[in-house]
Each structure stands twice: as C-alpha cells, then as structure tokens.
Design an enzyme around this catalytic site. Structure first.
Site, short mmCIF file in Angstrom:
data_model
loop_
_atom_site.label_atom_id
_atom_site.label_comp_id
_atom_site.label_asym_id
_atom_site.label_seq_id
_atom_site.Cartn_x
_atom_site.Cartn_y
_atom_site.Cartn_z
N THR A 58 7.89 1.98 4.37
CA THR A 58 6.75 1.47 4.70
C THR A 58 7.57 0.07 3.74
O THR A 58 7.71 -0.01 2.58
CB THR A 58 5.19 2.21 3.37
OG1 THR A 58 5.02 3.14 3.67
CG2 THR A 58 4.50 0.95 2.92
N LYS A 71 -0.61 0.55 7.65
CA LYS A 71 0.71 1.39 6.79
C LYS A 71 -0.30 0.49 5.41
O LYS A 71 -0.85 1.67 4.56
CB LYS A 71 2.09 1.54 6.56
CG LYS A 71 1.99 2.43 5.26
CD LYS A 71 1.39 3.48 5.53
CE LYS A 71 2.02 4.34 3.87
NZ LYS A 71 3.14 4.88 3.95
N LYS A 75 5.74 -0.89 -5.49
CA LYS A 75 5.85 -1.60 -3.95
C LYS A 75 4.71 -1.90 -2.84
O LYS A 75 5.06 -2.92 -2.47
CB LYS A 75 6.84 -0.72 -4.03
CG LYS A 75 7.71 -1.57 -2.73
CD LYS A 75 7.62 -0.62 -1.35
CE LYS A 75 7.87 0.71 -1.32
NZ LYS A 75 7.83 0.98 -0.14
#
Length: 289
Positions: free
Chosen positions: A99, A174, A242
């Site tokens: 990701t 995502k 993150k």
C-alpha cells in the site's frame, strides 16, 4: 497454471511470507529477497532461492512482486543503486502489492515503460488471514492486458481481483479500503467497550451483530481476537498510520475533508506514542481501556 515460472518476491513479512508459500505450492521457482534474511528462512526451507539484492531478483524472473513497508522502501527497491530498475530485463512484469502512494505507482509505471518492462500497482486487503487462505482482495491499476496476462498468478493468492483503471488507480482504491476500515474499527471497539460495560456476554453479542446490518470483515475477524486478548498483527498499527497519512494527503490534493479518518488517525497515533506500533489494528481497543 501448468507452466513453471520464475517469480521474484521482495518482502517476506506477515503477508508476504504466506503469498510466497502459495507460489511455491503451485510449483513455481521463487526467488526471494528481504532486508533481514532470517525472515525469508521459512520460504527458503520450502524451496525458495535467496537473492542478495533486488536487482538480482529482477535479473532472473519473469514476474516480480514487491510487498514492503513504506513508500520510501518501495522507492529504494525499485530506484536504488541495486534496485529492480538498475538492470535490463525486457518484458519483466513488476507488481507492487505494497500500500503506497498513487504518485509513486505512476512513477514506477513510467520507468518500467522506459525500460520496456510492465508494471501493475496491486495493493491487497484481507490481512494475514486472507493471505494464509489465498483469498485476498487485489485492487489493480495499470494496463488491462498486462493484468490479464498475470491473472493466473494473482489467482494463486487472491480471490477478488479487479481492474480499477490506469496506473495509480489500484492505490487510490486501497485508500478507499483503508478509509472504511479506519472508521469501522472505531465502531467495532466502541461496540465491545459498550457491551462489556453493560455486562453482556461479548461472544454472544457477536453471534447476533455479525450477521445483521452491522456485519463487517473487521467485526467477524478482529472482534474475536479482541475478546481473546490477541493483539498480534494481521496488519501493523505503524503501517495503518502510514496508509491513513497517504489517504489524508491525497484527500487534501482533491480538496476533500475526511473528519472520520482524521479522528481515527489521531487515536492510532496515541497508541503509537504508547508503544503499540507493532500490534495489530485491533489494539485500538486499548484506547477504551
């Protein structure tokens, strides 16, 4: 797939290790690299070949998967002095399962084109359980014909594999996934905190609400872990933060405000400060205890 392929895999963490096992079980030659070799020992014992650097993986493979921690790790793996793009291997298809940022996905795509390679950004969802069962959801960006050509390999560890658009579209999708999870985890933890205060049997509560309108993957898979006191990672808090940062940065570029995501990020950052960075996302329950 009957053809025996040479497949590279860079990054053998919680999910990457399980994906590597599926590739080996299908009979493919798997070449692995990870910064800490010990993390690849199990795959090597199962027949994988060790490479000393990313460029070595890229040199001898037809398909190369990457699944590392952060965008700067992805950048180093591809663009570093010993990175994937430091060698010539025309026709190589690289697939980043990390990701990461849509911007970096486009940069990888453009460089691959320049080197006569192919690139797909293909972040996944499903956590450690999905990886173990080979039932990950894979969100793909890039050229449709390249995705079609690699689909038989993706099907070895993915169940829902969908084309989302041009380079970067997989990463944007995502972000939609992570935004949903962020607010959902708040709901899961608050429901359990409420049920506990009310003196309910939480396992019995789950039997009711997982099959109703409140049902979700997190409720079915992570709430039982919370009840059992299992905070081990299917997905690390440090990596989730993150992802939330990426989503908020992308939202800002699109002039979009996401207050639910901002709240979730602030809550997880409190846990980070308390030393929970290597626990699973379900450790959000600690915020309520």
């Amino acid at each position: 797939m009957s053809e025996r392929l040479n497949i590279g895999f860079i990054g053998t963490g919680v999910m990457g290790k399980s994906i590597g096992k599926h590739l080996l079980k299908a009979g493919h030659n798997v070449i692995v690299y990870t910064r800490t070799k010990e993390k690849a020992d199990e795959l090597i014992s199962l027949g994988a070949t060790w490479a000393s650097k990313p460029s070595e993986v890229a040199r001898y493979t037809q398909y190369l998967f990457t699944m590392v921690g952060y965008p700067h790790d992805v950048e180093e793996v591809y663009f570093g002095d010993d990175g994937v793009f430091s060698i010539e291997n025309q026709g190589l298809t690289v697939v980043d399962l990390t990701t990461s940022t849509p911007t970096l996905a486009k940069k990888i795509y453009d460089k691959a084109k320049e080197l006569e390679m192919n690139s797909i950004d293909a972040p996944v969802s499903g956590g450690d359980i999905g990886a173990q069962l080979g039932k990950l959801s894979i969100m793909c960006g890039g050229e449709k014909q390249i995705l079609d050509s690699i689909l038989p390999v993706l099907e070895l560890f993915g169940e829902t594999i969908l084309y989302q658009g041009t380079a970067g579209a997989g990463q944007h999708t995502k972000m939609c996934n992570q935004i949903t999870i962020a607010s959902n985890m708040i709901g899961v933890c608050e429901a359990l905190a409420y049920g506990k205060k009310a003196g309910l049997d939480l396992e019995q509560v789950l039997r009711s609400i997982t099959t109703g309108a409140a049902g979700s993957w997190s409720l079915s898979n992570l709430a039982p872990r919370i009840i059992g006191g299992d905070l081990n990672p299917g997905f690390y808090i440090k990596h989730f933060i993150k992802d939330m940062k990426i989503a908020l940065e992308e939202s800002e570029r699109m002039n979009l405000t996401l207050p639910g995501l901002e709240l979730a990020k602030s809550m997880y950052e409190e846990l980070l400060a308390e030393g929970y960075e290597n626990k699973g996302t379900q450790a959000l329950i600690k915020f309520y205890e």
